[in-house]
Motif scaffolding. Structure first.
Motif, mmCIF file in Angstrom:
data_model
loop_
_atom_site.group_PDB
_atom_site.id
_atom_site.type_symbol
_atom_site.label_atom_id
_atom_site.label_comp_id
_atom_site.label_asym_id
_atom_site.label_seq_id
_atom_site.Cartn_x
_atom_site.Cartn_y
_atom_site.Cartn_z
ATOM 1 N N MET A 158 -29.453 -40.258 -29.396
ATOM 2 C CA MET A 158 -30.921 -41.152 -29.459
ATOM 3 C C MET A 158 -31.012 -40.995 -31.358
ATOM 4 S SD MET A 158 -34.619 -39.847 -27.865
ATOM 5 C CE MET A 158 -32.764 -38.696 -26.910
ATOM 6 N N HIS A 159 -31.760 -41.521 -31.726
ATOM 7 C CA HIS A 159 -32.626 -41.623 -33.477
ATOM 8 C C HIS A 159 -34.202 -41.678 -32.965
ATOM 9 C CE1 HIS A 159 -28.685 -42.247 -34.951
ATOM 10 N NE2 HIS A 159 -28.089 -42.635 -34.044
ATOM 11 N N TYR A 160 -34.424 -41.185 -33.243
ATOM 12 C CA TYR A 160 -36.482 -41.530 -33.873
ATOM 13 C C TYR A 160 -36.884 -41.550 -35.729
ATOM 14 C CZ TYR A 160 -40.938 -40.356 -33.253
ATOM 15 O OH TYR A 160 -42.223 -41.053 -33.054
ATOM 16 N N ILE A 161 -37.038 -42.856 -35.807
ATOM 17 C CA ILE A 161 -37.106 -43.194 -37.284
ATOM 18 C C ILE A 161 -38.615 -43.496 -37.430
ATOM 19 C CG2 ILE A 161 -36.505 -45.045 -38.906
ATOM 20 C CD1 ILE A 161 -33.311 -45.715 -37.152
ATOM 21 N N ARG A 162 -39.039 -42.711 -38.205
ATOM 22 C CA ARG A 162 -40.067 -42.837 -38.848
ATOM 23 C C ARG A 162 -40.471 -43.091 -40.351
ATOM 24 N NH1 ARG A 162 -42.388 -37.380 -36.308
ATOM 25 N NH2 ARG A 162 -40.996 -36.655 -36.644
ATOM 26 N N THR A 163 -39.346 -42.848 -40.815
ATOM 27 C CA THR A 163 -39.549 -43.297 -42.778
ATOM 28 C C THR A 163 -38.899 -44.307 -42.922
ATOM 29 O OG1 THR A 163 -38.566 -41.134 -42.746
ATOM 30 C CG2 THR A 163 -41.108 -40.622 -42.661
ATOM 31 N N ALA A 164 -39.026 -44.596 -44.248
ATOM 32 C CA ALA A 164 -38.292 -45.218 -44.666
ATOM 33 C C ALA A 164 -36.593 -44.822 -44.987
ATOM 34 C CB ALA A 164 -38.994 -45.731 -46.241
ATOM 35 N N GLU A 165 -37.393 -43.316 -45.331
ATOM 36 C CA GLU A 165 -35.758 -42.754 -45.649
ATOM 37 C C GLU A 165 -34.578 -42.717 -44.454
ATOM 38 O OE1 GLU A 165 -38.975 -42.049 -46.222
ATOM 39 O OE2 GLU A 165 -38.556 -42.741 -48.881
ATOM 40 N N ALA A 166 -35.793 -41.772 -43.684
ATOM 41 C CA ALA A 166 -34.539 -42.026 -42.025
ATOM 42 C C ALA A 166 -34.356 -43.405 -41.901
ATOM 43 C CB ALA A 166 -35.386 -41.377 -40.898
ATOM 44 N N ILE A 184 -31.946 -45.732 -28.012
ATOM 45 C CA ILE A 184 -31.854 -44.438 -27.207
ATOM 46 C C ILE A 184 -30.217 -45.754 -26.738
ATOM 47 C CG2 ILE A 184 -32.285 -44.093 -24.280
ATOM 48 C CD1 ILE A 184 -35.362 -44.965 -25.246
ATOM 49 N N GLY A 185 -29.278 -44.270 -27.207
ATOM 50 C CA GLY A 185 -27.837 -45.060 -26.746
ATOM 51 C C GLY A 185 -27.879 -44.309 -25.206
ATOM 52 N N ARG A 186 -26.905 -45.055 -24.403
ATOM 53 C CA ARG A 186 -25.834 -44.800 -22.972
ATOM 54 C C ARG A 186 -25.597 -43.610 -22.695
ATOM 55 N NH1 ARG A 186 -21.392 -48.751 -23.611
ATOM 56 N NH2 ARG A 186 -22.177 -50.160 -24.702
ATOM 57 N N GLY A 187 -26.137 -42.734 -22.308
ATOM 58 C CA GLY A 187 -26.227 -41.183 -22.187
ATOM 59 C C GLY A 187 -27.419 -41.015 -22.155
ATOM 60 N N ASP A 188 -28.346 -41.112 -22.848
ATOM 61 C CA ASP A 188 -30.217 -40.807 -23.035
ATOM 62 C C ASP A 188 -30.405 -40.134 -21.920
ATOM 63 O OD1 ASP A 188 -29.157 -39.989 -26.007
ATOM 64 O OD2 ASP A 188 -29.455 -41.723 -26.536
ATOM 65 N N LEU A 217 -33.817 -40.362 -19.656
ATOM 66 C CA LEU A 217 -35.563 -40.457 -20.165
ATOM 67 C C LEU A 217 -37.008 -39.481 -20.891
ATOM 68 C CD1 LEU A 217 -38.414 -41.966 -20.504
ATOM 69 C CD2 LEU A 217 -38.031 -41.574 -17.374
ATOM 70 N N ALA A 218 -36.901 -38.209 -19.925
ATOM 71 C CA ALA A 218 -36.946 -36.424 -20.277
ATOM 72 C C ALA A 218 -36.449 -36.730 -21.727
ATOM 73 C CB ALA A 218 -36.130 -35.803 -19.293
ATOM 74 N N ASP A 219 -35.564 -37.225 -22.004
ATOM 75 C CA ASP A 219 -35.291 -36.162 -23.345
ATOM 76 C C ASP A 219 -35.667 -37.925 -24.062
ATOM 77 O OD1 ASP A 219 -33.360 -34.261 -22.428
ATOM 78 O OD2 ASP A 219 -31.025 -35.383 -23.109
ATOM 79 N N CYS A 220 -35.584 -38.627 -24.205
ATOM 80 C CA CYS A 220 -36.639 -39.398 -24.948
ATOM 81 C C CYS A 220 -37.669 -39.096 -24.631
ATOM 82 C CB CYS A 220 -36.369 -41.327 -23.971
ATOM 83 S SG CYS A 220 -34.773 -41.692 -23.685
ATOM 84 N N GLU A 221 -39.077 -39.048 -23.703
ATOM 85 C CA GLU A 221 -40.285 -38.903 -23.983
ATOM 86 C C GLU A 221 -40.547 -37.828 -24.782
ATOM 87 O OE1 GLU A 221 -41.489 -41.182 -19.912
ATOM 88 O OE2 GLU A 221 -40.962 -39.470 -19.205
ATOM 89 N N HIS A 222 -39.590 -36.350 -24.751
ATOM 90 C CA HIS A 222 -39.606 -35.575 -25.133
ATOM 91 C C HIS A 222 -39.287 -35.680 -26.549
ATOM 92 C CE1 HIS A 222 -39.703 -31.490 -26.572
ATOM 93 N NE2 HIS A 222 -38.303 -31.945 -27.165
ATOM 94 N N THR A 223 -38.382 -36.250 -27.598
ATOM 95 C CA THR A 223 -38.168 -36.504 -28.703
ATOM 96 C C THR A 223 -38.944 -37.088 -28.996
ATOM 97 O OG1 THR A 223 -35.693 -36.600 -28.355
ATOM 98 C CG2 THR A 223 -37.265 -37.688 -30.359
ATOM 99 N N TYR A 224 -39.588 -38.340 -28.948
ATOM 100 C CA TYR A 224 -40.646 -39.631 -29.116
ATOM 101 C C TYR A 224 -42.657 -38.621 -28.742
ATOM 102 C CZ TYR A 224 -44.027 -43.355 -29.445
ATOM 103 O OH TYR A 224 -44.533 -44.114 -30.014
ATOM 104 N N GLY A 241 -25.797 -50.981 -19.894
ATOM 105 C CA GLY A 241 -23.867 -51.057 -19.899
ATOM 106 C C GLY A 241 -23.823 -49.433 -19.052
ATOM 107 N N GLU A 242 -22.852 -49.252 -18.561
ATOM 108 C CA GLU A 242 -22.869 -47.828 -18.015
ATOM 109 C C GLU A 242 -23.784 -46.138 -18.359
ATOM 110 O OE1 GLU A 242 -18.972 -45.245 -15.930
ATOM 111 O OE2 GLU A 242 -19.272 -47.245 -16.469
ATOM 112 N N GLY A 243 -23.508 -45.463 -18.057
ATOM 113 C CA GLY A 243 -24.635 -44.620 -18.970
ATOM 114 C C GLY A 243 -26.165 -44.928 -19.120
ATOM 115 N N THR A 244 -26.771 -46.427 -19.099
ATOM 116 C CA THR A 244 -27.665 -46.492 -19.143
ATOM 117 C C THR A 244 -28.722 -45.308 -18.255
ATOM 118 O OG1 THR A 244 -27.728 -48.289 -20.553
ATOM 119 C CG2 THR A 244 -29.955 -47.628 -19.764
#
Length: 134
Positions: free
Chosen positions: A1-9, A50-54, A56-63, A107-110
Motif C-alpha cells: 500500500m502506498h499513501y501519497i500526499r506530497t509531490a516528493e512522495a 491498495i495492492g492485492r493482500g492489503d 480494508l482495515a489497514d487501508c483505513e488505518h493508513t488513510y 485479482g486474487e487477494g483483493t
C-alpha cells in the motif's frame, strides 16, 4: 500500500519499480496536477494505492478515515474507471476541489469489501445518465 500526499512522495513512488499500468496512471496524474499553476500538489490531491493482500482495515488505518460502510464508499464518488488490473475511484473531498484518488489492484487477494465498493462505484457510473435531471 502506498499513501501519497506530497509531490516528493509521488516522485519517489514513480522512481520505484511499479506495475507498468500503475506507473502510467500515476505519471498521468502527476503531469495533470503540474498544470495547475499557483497550486501545490498538496493542495490538489492525495493518492491511496491498495495492492492485492492489503486489507480494508489497514487501508483505513493508513488513510485515517473510514472508507467503506455496508459495502459502499462513505464518501460520494466523483469518477470511477476500470483499467486492466486497477480500479480507480476519485472523490472530491472539499469545496475547493481537493481530491482523493483511490487505486485498487484487482485479482486474487483483493480485499472483498474494497472490490465490492469499487464495483458499485463503476456500476453507478455506467448507470449515470447526464441528460436525466433525477
Amino acid at each position: 500500500m502506498h499513501y501519497i500526499r506530497t509531490a516528493e512522495a509521488m516522485a519517489r513512488a514513480l522512481e520505484t519499480p511499479l506495475e507498468p499500468e500503475l506507473h502510467k496512471i500515476l505519471a498521468e496524474h502527476q503531469e495533470r496536477l503540474a498544470g495547475y499553476y499557483g497550486f501545490s500538489f498538496e493542495e490538489l490531491a492525495e493518492f491511496l494505492i491498495i495492492g492485492r493482500g492489503d486489507t480494508l482495515a489497514d487501508c483505513e488505518h493508513t488513510y485515517g478515515r473510514q472508507l467503506i460502510e455496508n459495502g459502499t464508499f462513505v464518501m460520494p464518488t466523483e469518477l470511477s474507471f476500470r483499467h486492466s488490473i486497477w480500479i480507480e475511484v476519485i472523490f472530491i473531498l472539499s469545496d475547493d476541489g481537493f481530491g482523493l484518488v483511490l487505486l485498487v489492484e484487482t485479482g486474487e487477494g483483493t480485499d472483498p469489501s474494497l472490490l465490492s465498493a469499487c464495483t458499485q462505484a463503476l456500476v453507478e457510473r455506467e448507470n449515470f445518465d447526464p441528460g436525466h435531471d433525477g
